[in-house]
Design an enzyme around this catalytic site. Structure first.
Site, PDB file in Angstrom:
ATOM      1  CG  ASP A  42     -11.682  -4.516   1.172  1.00 25.01           C
ATOM      2  OD1 ASP A  42     -12.270  -5.252   1.981  1.00 25.01           O
ATOM      3  OD2 ASP A  42     -11.502  -4.822  -0.021  1.00 25.01           O
ATOM      4  CE  LYS A  43      -5.789  -1.182   6.974  1.00 19.04           C
ATOM      5  NZ  LYS A  43      -4.744  -1.592   7.965  1.00 19.04           N
TER       6      LYS A  43
END
Length: 227
Positions: A42-43
């Site tokens: 995920d970011k």
């Protein structure tokens, strides 16, 4: 010849080469051309990504039936007691999913981790602690949901290893090239392909629907890709 790259993904960077909604992408790190992430983070997660142009290996790694251990360091709020850690190890319910047994422990001594930009918020009245959690599955945001379920939200998440591949020696934003022989992992050759679009008429848009991802990766849903 296929190429294989280990990359330390920094916080705030998408696991794709195409920028989206103003977020940073892999395109800014001068990585070799033609390679793609075998999975994702995920970011707001950090750590190890394997990138390659070896299509069959990518498909094998993304297939959820091919168990591959992944180790994370999670900085959580407050110090979990042994009962809370045992809940992680035994498997617990998160939303509509029962997690599989895993390994979980408090790291001792606590590790020295490169600083993050922006830094994690610190409360002087609350002690934070690094856990090491090793899974053989990878549902979307699974580690964060697991630690939240035991009452210890994750403040920072760093993937340290994937199968036998390690983040050791790489600072955020750095990468190194490896050989196929360095990847000591064998797939389940009898496994069937992961979930595909024909069986899911209204799929959620996943990162592999974005421009620049190979067609062999476009049949996988977000859960198959989760890191």
């Amino acid at each position: 010849m296929p190429r294989y790259v280990l990359f330390h993904k920094p916080y705030g960077v998408l696991s794709q080469f195409t920028p989206e909604d103003g977020a940073r992408s892999l395109a800014e790190f001068d990585l070799p051309s033609g390679i793609y992430p075998a999975g994702r983070l995920d970011k707001d997660s950090e750590g190890l990504l394997l990138l390659t142009d070896d299509g069959p290996l990518i498909e094998q790694l993304l297939n959820p039936r091919n168990a591959k251990p992944k180790t994370y360091w999670a900085l959580v709020e407050r110090v979990p007691d042994e009962a809370a850690l045992q809940r992680l190890r035994s498997g617990l319910r998160i939303e509509d999913y029962q997690t599989r047994p895993c390994q979980a422990k408090i790291l001792a001594p606590q590790p020295e981790v490169p600083p993050r930009t922006p830094p994690v918020r610190v409360r002087k009245t609350v002690q934070d602690v690094w856990l090491e959690i090793t899974l053989v599955e990878g549902k979307n945001r699974q580690v964060r949901k697991m630690t939240a379920a035991i009452g210890h939200p994750t403040l920072r998440l760093v993937r340290q290893s994937l199968a036998n591949l390690s983040l050791a020696g790489l600072l955020p934003g750095q990468w190194r090239e490896i050989a196929r022989a360095d990847i000591a992992w064998q797939p389940d050759t009898g496994s069937k392909p992961a979930c595909s679009r024909p069986n899911n008429p209204k799929p959620r848009r996943s990162i592999v629907d974005s421009p620049g991802f190979p067609r062999t990766m476009r049949g996988f849903c977000s859960s198959c890709l989760a890191g």
